[in-house]
Motif scaffolding. Structure first.
Motif, PDB file in Angstrom:
ATOM      1  N   PRO A 102      -0.055   2.908  -0.477  1.00 18.31           N
ATOM      2  CA  PRO A 102       0.048   3.468   1.077  1.00 18.31           C
ATOM      3  C   PRO A 102       0.969   2.872   2.056  1.00 18.31           C
ATOM      4  CG  PRO A 102      -1.959   2.061   0.169  1.00 18.31           C
ATOM      5  CD  PRO A 102      -1.062   2.498  -0.952  1.00 18.31           C
TER       6      PRO A 102
ATOM      7  N   ASN B 150      -9.036   5.636  -1.335  1.00 19.07           N
ATOM      8  CA  ASN B 150      -7.706   5.574  -1.275  1.00 19.07           C
ATOM      9  C   ASN B 150      -6.850   5.486  -2.774  1.00 19.07           C
ATOM     10  OD1 ASN B 150      -7.373   2.915  -1.944  1.00 19.07           O
ATOM     11  ND2 ASN B 150      -8.053   2.274   0.018  1.00 19.07           N
TER      12      ASN B 150
ATOM     13  N   ASN C  26      -5.114   4.287   8.494  1.00 22.75           N
ATOM     14  CA  ASN C  26      -5.637   2.980   8.025  1.00 22.75           C
ATOM     15  C   ASN C  26      -4.564   1.841   7.743  1.00 22.75           C
ATOM     16  OD1 ASN C  26      -6.937   1.014   6.627  1.00 22.75           O
ATOM     17  ND2 ASN C  26      -7.937   2.781   5.124  1.00 22.75           N
TER      18      ASN C  26
END
Lengths: 244, 415, 478
Positions: B39, B124, B45
């Motif tokens: 990520p 995720n 987030n």
């Protein structure tokens, strides 16, 4: 003026008032006395139209079925409740609130609404009579008021709105002796041949200053005894336990 | 990185005798991770913590395959001596030891899981990575009405020569009706520059209680991510406490779904950061039915170039009337280079709710320091005392006395 | 049918359209249209180049999609980018020359451009579709050296000022809608207050979208030179139409040393009907730069209109000791959506900012407060206070609070508080017992809830805003 017949009230299937009967004629002052949990506040809530109760029976106010009227319509007809715990409404100026509600009532009755100048004059006058600090009228409704000030504010509202039936729900609780006198003066000033009062209280203290015509004892949702002012004194002496 | 990933994943598949179902599960997750990668800040987030960058600058190139045949150093792991406890020891992502010696044997069941057929929730890419590379994961079931006599401590460790590696571990817990578990996570690695990826699932049945205390105190140069996924039924309680301190980077993510009425979730935490450490707590509390409660308190004390991030979200759907949600974060910045970032978020679709949040950050109150110094303390003592008091507030929220004392000792906080 | 129309009209009292022939650029977004706009406005070459540069940039920019309210894709080639009342091709020189129908429109809006406003002491610049139609009080202002005119006029008469400041707060390349505006903006207001001058009256612009399929892209530029003060009001309306209309304005404020700008907005664009059909997309970029030391910029907004509102009036606190303020009331009802808030970027020393946001959602609407407070390492001894309160009416609507807080300076403090609540049954009962009907009671309580913000508005606006608060929530009490 007010006729209550066989009034029963439940909340969440718990019975609070049973077969309650009461009649108040114009000009009379009735006191309802009872211990905690006897149903006193429920009575004032129901008369003013608070939601959340299952109700049967009949309540007539000047021959109108009270239950078919919304809370504000009852106010328009002349029912006033001095709340046991007056609410704080942040941001709303006390004067503005009073003027809005007075004019709403006047409008509903087809009377001429007051303009700002007439209103301020009226408020000034009434506040002076009740020794209510004028400066507080410019503040947010009940926000930061002491217990006594809140109660006085209720009486001020009562004297400005000039109702036919005033219900005082434990107005005496939390008041010192000076405030109590002021409140009583306010009520006595409104006592006229057409104005009636229903005073709900735990103690007879307030009744020393506001002489009731009738006193009723409320226990477990029922009136168990009615009488004149002397009943209040008897209660004070004997206590609720031994009144029967 | 992609080449390395593919090579390591092939090795991984060969190494273990996975069933077809497991293989399929791993392959699906692997593909998903390949597609998404680590990520980065483009994801909402991860706005305040760009993991991709953090891995690049702190670790460099990662490898993903661990050769467990080598002798591990399980005996060298320092255990906590202050309290008796059950233990699970995880080294380089592999569960090396499960020991419930204090408990009734028939009250705890340990299953080795096969992996789901499909990806149930796409949370995720790190969860995908975890599912692809973790070993056979286990599921621990605490039976009905059973409260563990002693806490369970899970040690997260690494072998001394494990460098620049990604290690993954996953454990699922099920607390049956009225069961109670105290779970402590201790992070103590013997090596540096690794990325530890930890994933827990908790199923809390009716009236069960979970207390999870995560302690990251020992100083290390590793990057960590931990995800707690908590599903709560009627009357259940989850208490999570995070002491975030020692790692180079640590992001703790807590997701609580309050599925049953009168369930409640508590998330409390302390960031006690120094040097260039960068830590984050991200919470998602999902109020999904009526009469649920959540409470969150996070306090930060930030030295030097450290950086703390708190993203706390309270979500209330339209059925969840009478929700009570509260969230507060306070931070003290002790150095001009430290940084505090917060995103306290409310997303509310029901009207009869009581939700609030607050956040404050700033320096130590100079007036208080002055006051204490006028009573004879020196600057350092005064500062220490004030920080003490500042943190005590959160520590007092810990409901387990034994663990509360353990943490007080670790932080040197006195009452 | 007729009854329904009347009913709808009652809902949105500004929902008439004026039958005025308009002169439009061809539909679509391309270099020719931009040249057409620039040409018709007789713009200098630098401005055309500037517009074309923005257009180049626009080609690579993507429409943002992170905001909460989602909207159907806008076909930018199907919009008119320039629309002017035909009679305005040669702009009238005074109010007397104005098309009487136009004057009538403004009368209906309650914005008489002549006598009445003079009595009120407000100078008005009215923007009708894409062009500024009239500016009042010019003489009084000119005496003090104040420039208050349409931006097209400013380009002609004060090119040095426009060139110096245009795009300095919202750069050409900022984001999709801001860049779109830079490429195609048509008109808007321009204000310049010379050093030391306190503008003697409120300056005001009224925006109205009239022509259909028209995007409105106005650009406002306000410069308060050293030690000056100005208070500026902005109001907006649009007729009711089934299709959505786009409004993407840019507003830039610049406050130099010791200057103060107060910018108030009452936004009442057509919100769409009860079922969420039609209404304005209000995608506006507003940004103020406290460039000089001790400068102050204060935004106050009352947002009750538009189908989708999406704006973040922001302050860049660059000068030491500068102050930024943001006061907001946002109300959404029926199917309206609003994603609004502010950014306070603290760059200078001793900078202060304050955010008070009150959001009220009813019906099926959705409201988001989104804000950023960023204190940079150099902004020592700075502070921010934020208070965001939301009020929900019913459980079909949403209220969200998404603050981003970044503190990178240990000598600076940030405090943020937020609450979400509903109007309590007890409060309603109390007001009703005093004779107010439920809607009056709600109006009263909501106005109380918004008080801190309403107080910030200039008198003339405050009354209007209070009424709007009540009107916007009509029908939301069950």
């Amino acid at each position: 003026m007010l006729k209550i017949n066989n009034l029963c009230a439940k909340i969440d299937s718990k019975s609070i008032l049973q077969d309650f009967k009461l009649e108040i004629n114009p000009g009379e002052v009735h006191a309802i006395m009872g211990p905690n949990g006897s149903g006193k506040s429920t009575l004032s809530n129901i008369l003013s139209g608070k939601k959340g109760y299952d109700v049967t029976g009949e309540v007539l106010f000047e021959n109108n079925d009270l239950f078919s009227l919304e809370t504000e319509e009852r106010a328009h007809k002349g029912i006033f409740l001095a709340f046991q715990y007056p609410l704080e409404i942040p941001g709303v100026n006390t004067n503005v609130f009073l003027k809005t509600s007075l004019n709403a009532i006047k409008k509903a009755r087809g009377e001429k609404e007051l303009d700002a100048i007439q209103f301020l004059k009226l408020v000034k006058e009434k506040a002076k009579e009740l020794k209510f600090d004028k400066e507080k009228l410019g503040r947010q409704l009940n926000v930061g008021f002491s217990g006594g000030e809140k109660k006085k504010n209720e009486i001020l509202q009562m004297s400005i709105l000039n109702p036919k039936l005033s219900i005082l729900d434990e107005t005496d609780s939390g008041l010192d002796i000076d405030a109590l006198k002021t409140v009583a003066d306010g009520v006595n000033a409104l006592r006229k041949k057409n104005n009636s009062f229903l005073i709900i209280t735990h103690y007879q203290r307030l009744l020393e200053y506001i002489k009731p015509d009738f006193v009723h004892v409320l226990m477990n949702g029922k009136i168990i005894k009615s009488g004149g002012p002397e009943l209040a004194l008897e209660l004070e002496k004997k206590g609720y336990e031994n009144i029967n | 990185m992609e080449e390395q990933l593919k090579i390591d994943f092939e090795k991984k598949l060969k190494d273990f005798s996975y069933s077809d179902q497991e293989k399929k599960f791993k392959e699906t997750n692997f593909k998903e991770f390949l597609k998404q990668g680590f990520p980065n800040r483009k994801l909402e987030n991860w706005k305040f913590s760009d993991l991709n960058q953090i891995i690049k600058s702190n670790i460099g190139e990662l490898t993903f395959y661990n050769d467990y045949k080598k002798e591990n150093q399980i005996d060298k792991i320092e255990l906590i001596s202050e309290l008796e406890h059950n233990k699970i020891i995880i080294v380089d992502g592999k569960i090396e030891k499960i020991d419930f010696k204090f408990e009734d044997k028939d009250k705890i069941e340990v299953l080795v899981e096969q992996g789901e057929e499909t990806i149930k929730e796409n949370i995720n890419s790190l969860i995908n990575l975890n599912n692809a590379f973790s070993n056979k994961f286990c599921k621990i079931i605490i039976k009905k009405n059973y409260s563990l006599k002693k806490p369970l401590v899970i040690y997260h460790s690494t072998n001394k020569n494990t460098q620049s590696k990604n290690t993954n571990s996953r454990i699922d817990f099920k607390l049956e009706e009225n069961a109670c578990l105290r779970l402590i996570d201790i992070f103590k690695e013997n090596s540096e520059k690794n990325f530890l990826n930890i994933y827990y699932n908790f199923q809390l049945d009716k009236s069960s209680i979970l207390k999870n205390y995560k302690i990251d105190k020992s100083i290390n140069n590793n990057v960590k991510y931990s995800y707690n996924n908590v599903k709560q039924e009627t009357n259940s309680i989850s208490e999570t406490f995070i002491l975030s301190s020692g790692s180079k980077f640590f992001k703790n993510e807590i997701n609580c779904d309050l599925l049953g009425q009168h369930s409640s979730a508590f998330v409390n935490g302390i960031f006690d950061l120094d040097e260039e450490n960068h830590h984050e707590i991200k919470s998602n509390i999902n109020h999904l039915v009526e009469n649920t409660k959540s409470y969150q308190l996070v306090k930060s004390v930030l030295e030097k170039k450290s950086k703390a991030v708190y993203q706390g979200k309270i979500f209330v759907n339209s059925e969840a009337q009478k929700t009570d949600g509260y969230q507060l974060s306070n931070a003290i910045l002790l150095s001009e280079n430290s940084e505090f970032n917060a995103k306290p978020e409310l997303e509310i679709y029901a009207d009869d709710v009581k939700c609030s949040h607050g956040s404050s950050s700033g320096s130590l109150d100079e007036n208080s320091i002055f006051y204490l110094m006028s009573r004879g303390l020196n600057y350092q003592e005064a500062k220490k005392l004030l920080i003490n008091g500042f943190l005590l507030d959160v520590i007092e929220k810990i409901t387990d006395e034994e663990i509360k004392n353990l943490i007080k000792n670790l932080l040197g906080v006195k009452e | 049918m007729r009854d329904k129309q009347i009913e709808d009209l009652k809902d949105y009292k500004y929902g008439f359209s004026t039958d005025i022939e308009s002169f439009k650029a061809p539909k679509g977004l391309n270099e020719d249209v931009i040249k057409f706009i620039s040409n018709i406005k007789k713009e200098p070459k630098w401005l055309l180049d500037w517009r074309l540069k923005a257009f180049e940039r626009l080609k690579v920019l993507k429409e943002p999609d992170w905001q909460k309210p989602k909207y159907p894709k806008i076909d930018y080639q199907d919009l008119y980018y320039y629309s002017a009342p035909k009679s305005f091709k040669d702009k009238p020189k005074s109010l007397d020359e104005l098309d009487p129908k136009l004057l009538e429109t403004y009368q209906k809006l309650g914005i008489p451009l002549n006598e009445q406003k003079r009595l009120n002491g407000i100078a008005v610049d009215a923007v009708f579709d894409s062009v500024s139609v009239a500016t009042t009080f010019k003489e009084t202002l000119t005496k003090q050296g104040i420039i208050f005119c349409s931006i097209s006029e400013a380009v002609q008469k004060h090119p040095e000022l426009v060139k110096k400041y245009l795009g300095t707060v919202i750069p050409l390349t900022d984001h999709f809608f801001a860049t779109l505006n830079s490429a195609v903006f048509t008109d808007g207001s321009f204000v310049y207050i010379p050093p030391g001058v306190r503008c003697p009256m409120e300056l005001s612009t009224y925006f109205r979208i009239n022509a259909s399929d028209t995007g409105q892209f106005e650009r406002t530029l306000i410069i308060a030179d050293k030690g000056s003060y100005v208070s500026y009001l902005e109001g907006c309306t649009a007729p009711m139409r089934d299709e959505n209309q786009l409004h993407a304005a840019n507003v830039e404020l610049i406050a130099l040393d010791d200057a103060e700008i107060k910018y108030s907005t009452v936004q009442n664009w057509y919100p769409g009907d009860k079922d969420g059909k039609g209404g304005i997309y209000n995608f506006v970029t507003k940004r103020g730069l406290c460039k000089g030391k001790n400068s102050k910029i204060s935004w106050t907004q009352v947002e009750t209109g538009s189908a989708i509102t999406w704006k973040y009036p922001s302050c860049i606190l660059k000068g030491d000791n500068s102050i930024g303020e943001f006061y907001s009331i946002a109300i959404t009802n029926n199917h309206q959506k609003a994603d609004t808030g502010t950014k306070m970027i603290h760059l200078g020393k001793n900078t202060k900012s304050k955010i008070i946001s009150k959001g009220i959602s009813a019906g099926f609407s959705d409201m988001t407060y989104r804000g950023l407070v960023d204190i940079s390492p150099k902004a020592t001894n700075s502070n921010n206070f934020t208070q965001c309160d939301s009020l929900l009416m019913g459980n079909k609507c949403g209220a969200h609070t998404v603050p981003y807080i970044k503190n990178k300076n240990s000598d600076s403090n940030i405090a943020h508080e937020a609450t979400t609540s509903k109007i309590s049954e007890e409060q309603l009962h109390y007001c009703q017992q005093r004779g107010l009907n439920p809607e009056e009671a709600v109006g009263l309580i909501v106005n109380g809830f918004c008080k801190e913000v309403l107080q910030q508005l200039p008198m003339e606006f405050a009354v209007e805003a209070q009424k709007l608060v009540g009107i916007s929530l009509e029908g939301s009490v069950g």
